[in-house]
Write a protein that holds these residues in place. Structure first.
Motif, PDB file in Angstrom:
ATOM      1  N   ILE A  24       0.729  -1.076  -0.076  1.00 58.86           N
ATOM      2  CA  ILE A  24       0.119   0.008   0.020  1.00 58.86           C
ATOM      3  C   ILE A  24       0.877   1.140   0.043  1.00 58.86           C
ATOM      4  O   ILE A  24       0.503   2.281  -0.723  1.00 58.86           O
ATOM      5  CB  ILE A  24      -0.966   0.074   1.265  1.00 58.86           C
ATOM      6  CG1 ILE A  24      -2.112  -0.974   1.185  1.00 58.86           C
ATOM      7  CG2 ILE A  24      -1.638   1.254   1.424  1.00 58.86           C
ATOM      8  CD1 ILE A  24      -3.024  -1.153   2.284  1.00 58.86           C
ATOM      9  N   VAL A  25       1.957   1.374   0.867  1.00 61.95           N
ATOM     10  CA  VAL A  25       2.621   2.452   0.958  1.00 61.95           C
ATOM     11  C   VAL A  25       3.402   2.514  -0.290  1.00 61.95           C
ATOM     12  O   VAL A  25       3.542   3.961  -0.920  1.00 61.95           O
ATOM     13  CB  VAL A  25       3.672   2.451   2.170  1.00 61.95           C
ATOM     14  CG1 VAL A  25       4.640   3.292   2.086  1.00 61.95           C
ATOM     15  CG2 VAL A  25       2.725   2.277   3.407  1.00 61.95           C
ATOM     16  N   LEU A  26       4.218   1.635  -0.788  1.00 62.98           N
ATOM     17  CA  LEU A  26       5.100   1.660  -1.947  1.00 62.98           C
ATOM     18  C   LEU A  26       4.210   2.275  -3.173  1.00 62.98           C
ATOM     19  O   LEU A  26       4.653   2.948  -3.916  1.00 62.98           O
ATOM     20  CB  LEU A  26       5.997   0.458  -2.217  1.00 62.98           C
ATOM     21  CG  LEU A  26       7.030   0.097  -1.200  1.00 62.98           C
ATOM     22  CD1 LEU A  26       7.712  -1.112  -1.664  1.00 62.98           C
ATOM     23  CD2 LEU A  26       8.088   1.376  -1.311  1.00 62.98           C
ATOM     24  N   GLY A  27       2.926   1.226  -3.241  1.00 63.81           N
ATOM     25  CA  GLY A  27       2.171   1.617  -4.460  1.00 63.81           C
ATOM     26  C   GLY A  27       1.552   2.913  -4.385  1.00 63.81           C
ATOM     27  O   GLY A  27       1.641   3.635  -5.508  1.00 63.81           O
ATOM     28  N   GLY A  28       1.250   3.610  -3.215  1.00 67.14           N
ATOM     29  CA  GLY A  28       0.643   4.905  -3.251  1.00 67.14           C
ATOM     30  C   GLY A  28       1.801   5.933  -3.556  1.00 67.14           C
ATOM     31  O   GLY A  28       1.545   6.981  -4.242  1.00 67.14           O
ATOM     32  N   VAL A  29       3.031   5.904  -3.124  1.00 67.01           N
ATOM     33  CA  VAL A  29       4.207   6.682  -3.337  1.00 67.01           C
ATOM     34  C   VAL A  29       4.277   6.809  -4.856  1.00 67.01           C
ATOM     35  O   VAL A  29       4.560   7.802  -5.480  1.00 67.01           O
ATOM     36  CB  VAL A  29       5.192   6.428  -2.483  1.00 67.01           C
ATOM     37  CG1 VAL A  29       6.530   7.082  -2.938  1.00 67.01           C
ATOM     38  CG2 VAL A  29       4.987   6.737  -1.046  1.00 67.01           C
ATOM     39  N   VAL A  30       4.423   5.655  -5.422  1.00 62.99           N
ATOM     40  CA  VAL A  30       4.622   5.352  -6.911  1.00 62.99           C
ATOM     41  C   VAL A  30       3.624   6.082  -7.708  1.00 62.99           C
ATOM     42  O   VAL A  30       3.892   6.867  -8.479  1.00 62.99           O
ATOM     43  CB  VAL A  30       5.077   4.036  -7.422  1.00 62.99           C
ATOM     44  CG1 VAL A  30       4.969   3.577  -8.693  1.00 62.99           C
ATOM     45  CG2 VAL A  30       6.215   3.505  -6.601  1.00 62.99           C
ATOM     46  N   LEU A  31       2.280   5.636  -7.049  1.00 62.53           N
ATOM     47  CA  LEU A  31       1.235   6.442  -8.069  1.00 62.53           C
ATOM     48  C   LEU A  31       1.261   7.741  -7.871  1.00 62.53           C
ATOM     49  O   LEU A  31       0.886   8.597  -8.780  1.00 62.53           O
ATOM     50  CB  LEU A  31       0.130   5.799  -7.667  1.00 62.53           C
ATOM     51  CG  LEU A  31      -0.248   4.347  -8.283  1.00 62.53           C
ATOM     52  CD1 LEU A  31      -1.469   3.721  -7.440  1.00 62.53           C
ATOM     53  CD2 LEU A  31      -0.324   4.354  -9.483  1.00 62.53           C
ATOM     54  N   SER A  32       1.661   8.355  -6.384  1.00 66.00           N
ATOM     55  CA  SER A  32       1.866   9.817  -6.532  1.00 66.00           C
ATOM     56  C   SER A  32       2.820  10.375  -7.368  1.00 66.00           C
ATOM     57  O   SER A  32       2.434  11.363  -7.743  1.00 66.00           O
ATOM     58  CB  SER A  32       1.921   9.988  -4.825  1.00 66.00           C
ATOM     59  OG  SER A  32       1.055   9.654  -4.358  1.00 66.00           O
ATOM     60  N   LEU A  33       4.043   9.913  -7.297  1.00 60.57           N
ATOM     61  CA  LEU A  33       5.111  10.386  -8.059  1.00 60.57           C
ATOM     62  C   LEU A  33       4.713  10.368  -9.580  1.00 60.57           C
ATOM     63  O   LEU A  33       4.855  11.351 -10.570  1.00 60.57           O
ATOM     64  CB  LEU A  33       6.368   9.450  -8.169  1.00 60.57           C
ATOM     65  CG  LEU A  33       7.187   9.708  -6.752  1.00 60.57           C
ATOM     66  CD1 LEU A  33       8.267   8.550  -6.838  1.00 60.57           C
ATOM     67  CD2 LEU A  33       7.700  11.091  -6.866  1.00 60.57           C
ATOM     68  N   LEU A  34       3.967   9.275 -10.039  1.00 58.65           N
ATOM     69  CA  LEU A  34       3.557   9.127 -11.761  1.00 58.65           C
ATOM     70  C   LEU A  34       2.445  10.225 -12.030  1.00 58.65           C
ATOM     71  O   LEU A  34       2.920  10.845 -12.859  1.00 58.65           O
ATOM     72  CB  LEU A  34       3.050   7.816 -11.953  1.00 58.65           C
ATOM     73  CG  LEU A  34       3.991   6.628 -12.104  1.00 58.65           C
ATOM     74  CD1 LEU A  34       3.440   5.486 -12.457  1.00 58.65           C
ATOM     75  CD2 LEU A  34       5.113   6.824 -13.445  1.00 58.65           C
ATOM     76  N   ALA A  35       1.557  10.291 -10.954  1.00 62.23           N
ATOM     77  CA  ALA A  35       0.730  11.510 -11.161  1.00 62.23           C
ATOM     78  C   ALA A  35       1.175  12.974 -11.016  1.00 62.23           C
ATOM     79  O   ALA A  35       0.849  13.703 -11.945  1.00 62.23           O
ATOM     80  CB  ALA A  35      -0.561  11.377  -9.964  1.00 62.23           C
TER      81      ALA A  35
END
Length: 172
Positions: A24-35
């Motif tokens: 959850i944490v890694l996915g959220g941070v990666v998605l935030s970076l991509l967005a």
């Protein structure tokens, strides 16, 4: 032996919960970076970044404010907040997540209004550009531009003739 198997099974269950939390944490941070990267790229490619940074920066300043970078950071941190709420809810700390949920709800409540204001600014800019073009074209085709430019050059005592249509078009 049976107790040891139960202990291993409970440990694996706990480990899978921890792995889900990390995901959850890694996915959220990666998605935030991509967005944030995508939003910054859109703002920069449309030319909005250059125009707004010229308006926001002082004339004597050599550094310019990057609107694309600012909007990218805002999107990133909003994504991180959403990730934090998801993480806190996953570990059953909903009470700790409530203030963050309120903040996210407030930001998302005002987001359509901000988008609407940006759209109004874009429409106003387009209308101003069209009016500028019409004024310059109208004065040039009417011949009034040449007469006024000649008179203006005589009054100011200049040899060069700056077309009045250009002067009026630049002031818009």
């Amino acid at each position: 032996m049976r107790e040891q198997l139960q202990y291993i099974q409970e440990s694996l269950t706990g480990l899978s919960g921890f792995a889900a939390l990390i995901a959850i944490v890694l996915g959220g941070v990666v998605l935030s970076l991509l967005a944030s990267w995508a939003v910054a790229a859109v703002v920069q490619r449309t030319g909005v970044d250059k125009r707004l940074s010229e308006l926001l920066s002082r004339d004597d300043s050599t550094t310019r404010t990057s609107v694309a970078r600012i909007t990218g950071r805002i999107v990133f941190w909003l994504g991180v907040l959403i990730t934090a709420v998801a993480m806190l809810n996953y570990v059953d700390l909903g009470a700790a997540a409530e203030p963050l949920q309120g903040l996210i709800a407030t930001v998302l409540e005002y987001a359509p209004r901000i988008v609407g204001a940006v759209l109004i600014m874009v429409v106003a800019y387009i209308v101003a550009r069209v009016l500028r073009y019409l004024i310059i074209a109208g004065l040039t085709k009417s011949g009034l531009d040449e007469k006024l430019s000649d008179q203006l050059a005589e009054v100011e005592g200049r040899e060069e003739q700056l077309p009045v249509s250009k002067m009026l078009g630049l002031s818009l």
